[in-house]
Design a protein around this motif. Structure first.
Motif, PDB file in Angstrom:
ATOM      1  N   THR A  82      16.536 -10.475   9.388  1.00 43.92           N
ATOM      2  CA  THR A  82      17.065  -9.881   8.089  1.00 43.92           C
ATOM      3  C   THR A  82      16.294  -8.622   7.759  1.00 43.92           C
ATOM      4  O   THR A  82      15.807  -8.149   8.825  1.00 43.92           O
ATOM      5  CB  THR A  82      16.549 -10.914   6.684  1.00 43.92           C
ATOM      6  OG1 THR A  82      15.242 -10.946   7.104  1.00 43.92           O
ATOM      7  CG2 THR A  82      17.102 -12.333   6.967  1.00 43.92           C
ATOM      8  N   ALA A  83      16.706  -7.882   6.836  1.00 45.29           N
ATOM      9  CA  ALA A  83      15.858  -6.824   6.478  1.00 45.29           C
ATOM     10  C   ALA A  83      14.372  -7.099   6.481  1.00 45.29           C
ATOM     11  O   ALA A  83      13.889  -8.127   6.150  1.00 45.29           O
ATOM     12  CB  ALA A  83      16.084  -6.332   4.937  1.00 45.29           C
ATOM     13  N   SER A  84      13.582  -6.026   7.022  1.00 45.70           N
ATOM     14  CA  SER A  84      12.273  -6.246   7.258  1.00 45.70           C
ATOM     15  C   SER A  84      11.510  -4.852   7.017  1.00 45.70           C
ATOM     16  O   SER A  84      12.126  -3.953   6.942  1.00 45.70           O
ATOM     17  CB  SER A  84      11.905  -6.934   8.369  1.00 45.70           C
ATOM     18  OG  SER A  84      12.180  -6.174   9.483  1.00 45.70           O
ATOM     19  N   ASP A  85      10.053  -5.128   6.649  1.00 50.04           N
ATOM     20  CA  ASP A  85       9.148  -4.078   6.563  1.00 50.04           C
ATOM     21  C   ASP A  85       8.225  -3.898   7.527  1.00 50.04           C
ATOM     22  O   ASP A  85       7.587  -4.875   7.893  1.00 50.04           O
ATOM     23  CB  ASP A  85       8.411  -4.115   5.283  1.00 50.04           C
ATOM     24  CG  ASP A  85       9.357  -3.837   4.168  1.00 50.04           C
ATOM     25  OD1 ASP A  85      10.247  -2.796   4.015  1.00 50.04           O
ATOM     26  OD2 ASP A  85       9.438  -4.542   3.289  1.00 50.04           O
ATOM     27  N   ILE A  86       7.675  -2.646   8.115  1.00 50.05           N
ATOM     28  CA  ILE A  86       6.631  -2.623   8.911  1.00 50.05           C
ATOM     29  C   ILE A  86       5.875  -1.421   8.172  1.00 50.05           C
ATOM     30  O   ILE A  86       6.078  -0.513   7.733  1.00 50.05           O
ATOM     31  CB  ILE A  86       6.951  -2.064  10.067  1.00 50.05           C
ATOM     32  CG1 ILE A  86       7.736  -3.060  11.119  1.00 50.05           C
ATOM     33  CG2 ILE A  86       5.802  -1.613  11.150  1.00 50.05           C
ATOM     34  CD1 ILE A  86       7.988  -2.708  12.509  1.00 50.05           C
ATOM     35  N   ASP A  87       4.697  -2.131   7.688  1.00 43.47           N
ATOM     36  CA  ASP A  87       3.437  -1.002   7.225  1.00 43.47           C
ATOM     37  C   ASP A  87       2.538  -0.526   8.275  1.00 43.47           C
ATOM     38  O   ASP A  87       2.051  -1.378   9.234  1.00 43.47           O
ATOM     39  CB  ASP A  87       2.763  -1.858   6.273  1.00 43.47           C
ATOM     40  CG  ASP A  87       3.480  -2.312   5.096  1.00 43.47           C
ATOM     41  OD1 ASP A  87       4.648  -1.842   4.892  1.00 43.47           O
ATOM     42  OD2 ASP A  87       3.016  -3.241   4.230  1.00 43.47           O
ATOM     43  N   ILE A  88       2.161   0.913   8.142  1.00 42.20           N
ATOM     44  CA  ILE A  88       1.177   1.594   8.809  1.00 42.20           C
ATOM     45  C   ILE A  88       0.141   1.947   8.173  1.00 42.20           C
ATOM     46  O   ILE A  88       0.074   2.704   6.943  1.00 42.20           O
ATOM     47  CB  ILE A  88       1.688   2.808   9.490  1.00 42.20           C
ATOM     48  CG1 ILE A  88       3.173   2.726  10.203  1.00 42.20           C
ATOM     49  CG2 ILE A  88       0.851   3.528  10.242  1.00 42.20           C
ATOM     50  CD1 ILE A  88       3.908   3.894  10.484  1.00 42.20           C
ATOM     51  N   ARG A  89      -1.139   1.386   8.599  1.00 42.64           N
ATOM     52  CA  ARG A  89      -2.322   1.365   7.739  1.00 42.64           C
ATOM     53  C   ARG A  89      -3.439   2.205   8.514  1.00 42.64           C
ATOM     54  O   ARG A  89      -3.644   1.678   9.593  1.00 42.64           O
ATOM     55  CB  ARG A  89      -2.911   0.315   7.209  1.00 42.64           C
ATOM     56  CG  ARG A  89      -2.022  -0.735   6.473  1.00 42.64           C
ATOM     57  CD  ARG A  89      -1.887  -0.222   4.988  1.00 42.64           C
ATOM     58  NE  ARG A  89      -3.232   0.069   4.467  1.00 42.64           N
ATOM     59  CZ  ARG A  89      -3.714  -1.132   3.865  1.00 42.64           C
ATOM     60  NH1 ARG A  89      -2.986  -2.108   3.490  1.00 42.64           N
ATOM     61  NH2 ARG A  89      -4.807  -0.806   3.095  1.00 42.64           N
ATOM     62  N   PRO A  90      -3.649   3.594   8.365  1.00 39.54           N
ATOM     63  CA  PRO A  90      -4.743   4.172   9.015  1.00 39.54           C
ATOM     64  C   PRO A  90      -6.008   3.709   8.976  1.00 39.54           C
ATOM     65  O   PRO A  90      -6.329   3.377   7.889  1.00 39.54           O
ATOM     66  CB  PRO A  90      -4.531   5.756   8.636  1.00 39.54           C
ATOM     67  CG  PRO A  90      -3.980   5.618   7.160  1.00 39.54           C
ATOM     68  CD  PRO A  90      -2.967   4.328   7.219  1.00 39.54           C
TER      69      PRO A  90
END
Lengths: 413, 143
Positions: B103-111
């Motif tokens: 399905t629609a999804s998210d990827i988060d980038i955390r420095p």
């Protein structure tokens, strides 16, 4: 907004530069020309993307644009066409064994080998590698290397010319040259690393990016030539050294010697990566090389939870092997120190004595500082004091001098 | 700089719906690209939160809560650790990732915090010095 897109284009460029330049170099058989053409493509991107938006596959867009520029150039330039024809014939004749040919099939790998060509002086190898493999701008290279930008530009222009004049094409690594050429590549990567690592104090955090570029290059190389034990060893060495980055200077940037570092600040994940690479290198077999031995020494320190837990007998054995390979007086000095730690200060002093008259180590203050430490541990305090004072007189680094004089004073009268 | 890249959970990942062969291949290829580029430091996929435990802190109290947890969109289904030059590079790499979910999804980038951040906040070096002293005191106490 403009700066945001410029930063994005810059990031994409650095991700793609090696592949684009490598692919072009394979076609035009000239790394310098390939880089010029790739730069043209970058300029086109900088002109077009801010208005039209970034294409869905920016890497392919850049590669295609660069290839079109190459075709234009070939159409216009009859000399270039003739040169390529000649080179093409020569290349077909020089057959490479399948194994090596396969290993360096990859354009990027060949690009690294060309940038690190032994014909070039080190500073040119470094500048060219950072430029065409890592995609750094001359301004970024200049800032990291603490030299004026025109100097970097000049190094790159001269390097390209030298390669072109010498007829260095793009896939001319003969199998019998492979080891030597690989050695040059590893040396350049380690030089880049050390430029960053040796200068992590004060305002030079910028230069730490050189360490990251070197690590990235080594990780790329490991993937491209999996069977080469010394590549894994070099990666291990750099991972293990970097794992101490946070602990190796105090807040003012003064270096903290290894035994006094707060080991809680060592990066355990990075140590694990380093030890794993070292193991991979060992499992590949073959006689231990210079990077393997240095990494193995770094690993002895990394494994020690406290300074007392350091395996000094192992370290002195490794330094002894390293000396056989390098014949370096500095390695001999380190060997003497390790022996002193492993078997008592008088054994160390015995090995150190002949080095005091070694011409290469004249005015080398670490020798006298090491002698001071050994003498102090042997409870010969007056002599220790004199050795520390000699060392202090030799260094021009102010914080170091202060530390050595303090050490001398601590020896008492 | 190092970043941690979180693949966020979906109803499917929380239900442990296995990936298709196609997705596995695409992910495998993508991972190989990350390794080839020299940015990949590590990464793992995580089991659904039905396998998870949560420890809630409130003053001196510790309460253990068993999964699954309800706020699916806030959960993490997998992660990578990358060493990249900057956030722009991380974003470009994430954009190239195949959609890890059905399905629609998210990827988060955390420095992650790095030495350069300390230097940025602390141009005079005083804060860092204080921080180091503080840590030493704490460590001396704990020793």
């Amino acid at each position: 907004m403009t700066t945001a897109i410029a930063r994005t284009i810059d990031a994409i460029w650095k991700m793609e530069a090696a592949r684009i330049i490598g692919g072009l170099a394979r076609r035009v058989r000239d790394v310098g020309l390939a880089e010029d053409l790739a730069q043209d493509a970058l300029i086109a991107a900088l002109e077009q993307w801010p208005a039209k938006g970034i294409p869905p596959n920016p890497g392919a867009w850049l590669a295609m644009t660069a290839r079109n520029k190459a075709i234009d150039r070939l159409r216009r330039d009859a000399n270039l066409r003739r040169k390529l024809d000649e080179l093409g014939h020569e290349l077909e004749d020089s057959a490479m064994p399948a194994e090596i040919a396969e290993g360096i099939q990859d354009d990027v790998l060949r690009l690294i080998f060309t940038a690190c060509h032994p014909l070039l002086p080190h500073e040119a190898q470094i500048a060219l590698t950072l430029r065409i493999v890592c995609g750094l701008t001359t301004e970024e290279i200049a800032r990291a290397q603490l030299v004026p930008e025109p100097t970097v530009q000049q190094r790159i222009v001269r390097a390209k010319k030298k390669l072109a004049d010498a007829g260095i094409g793009f896939n001319d690594i003969a199998p019998e040259d492979f080891d030597a050429r690989l050695g040059a590549v590893l040396q350049v990567i380690y030089l880049i690393y050390n430029e960053g690592y040796s200068a992590s104090s004060g305002s030079s955090y910028l230069r730490l990016s050189l360490c990251e570029e070197a690590l990235r290059l080594a990780r790329m190389l490991v993937h491209m030539a999996k069977e080469e034990a010394e590549i894994h060893a070099l990666l291990a060495l750099m991972e293990l050294q970097s794992s101490r980055a946070r602990a190796r200077t105090d807040a003012t940037g003064t270096p903290i010697p290894l035994p006094e570092q707060n080991r809680n600040h060592w990066d355990r994940l990075q140590i694990a990566r380093g030890l794993k690479s070292l193991e991979t290198s060992r499992n590949l077999g073959g006689p231990p090389g210079v990077y393997y031995l240095q990494a193995a020494i770094a690993a002895c320190h990394a494994r020690a939870v406290t300074p007392d837990a350091t395996d000094w007998p192992q370290i002195s054995a490794l330094y002894s092997l390293l000396f056989e390979l390098t014949q370096s007086p500095v390695v001999r000095l380190n060997h003497a120190v390790a022996v002193g730690m492993a078997y008592g200060p008088s054994s160390g002093l015995q090995l150190l004595a002949p080095l005091q008259t070694e011409a290469a180590l004249r005015d080398y203050h670490p020798l006298w500082a090491a002698r001071g430490e050994l003498l102090y541990r042997a409870e010969r305090h007056a002599e220790a004091r004199a050795a520390f004072e000699t060392a202090a007189g030799m260094t021009r680094n102010a914080p170091e001098k202060t530390a050595l004089l303090a050490r001398a004073a601590a020896c008492g009268q | 700089m190092k970043v941690i890249v979180f693949v966020k959970a979906t109803a499917d990942s929380e239900a442990a719906v296995p990936p298709t062969a196609e997705l596995l291949t695409a992910m495998g290829n993508y991972n190989e690209e990350l390794v080839k580029a020299g940015i990949m430091l590590g990464g793992e996929g995580l089991k659904p939160s039905s396998f998870a435990k949560r420890v809630h802190f409130d003053g001196p109290n510790r309460t253990v809560i068993d999964g699954p947890f309800t706020e699916t969109k806030e959960l993490v289904a997998g992660f990578w650790i990358w060493e990249v030059r900057n956030m722009e590079e991380a974003v470009e790499w994430v954009k190239r990732c195949p959609n890890p979910m059905f399905t629609a999804s998210d990827i988060d980038i955390r420095p992650m915090y790095g030495m350069e951040d300390y230097k940025e906040w602390d141009k005079e070096g005083g804060w860092l010095e204080q921080e180091v002293k503080l840590r030493e005191q704490i460590e001396a106490k704990n020793a």
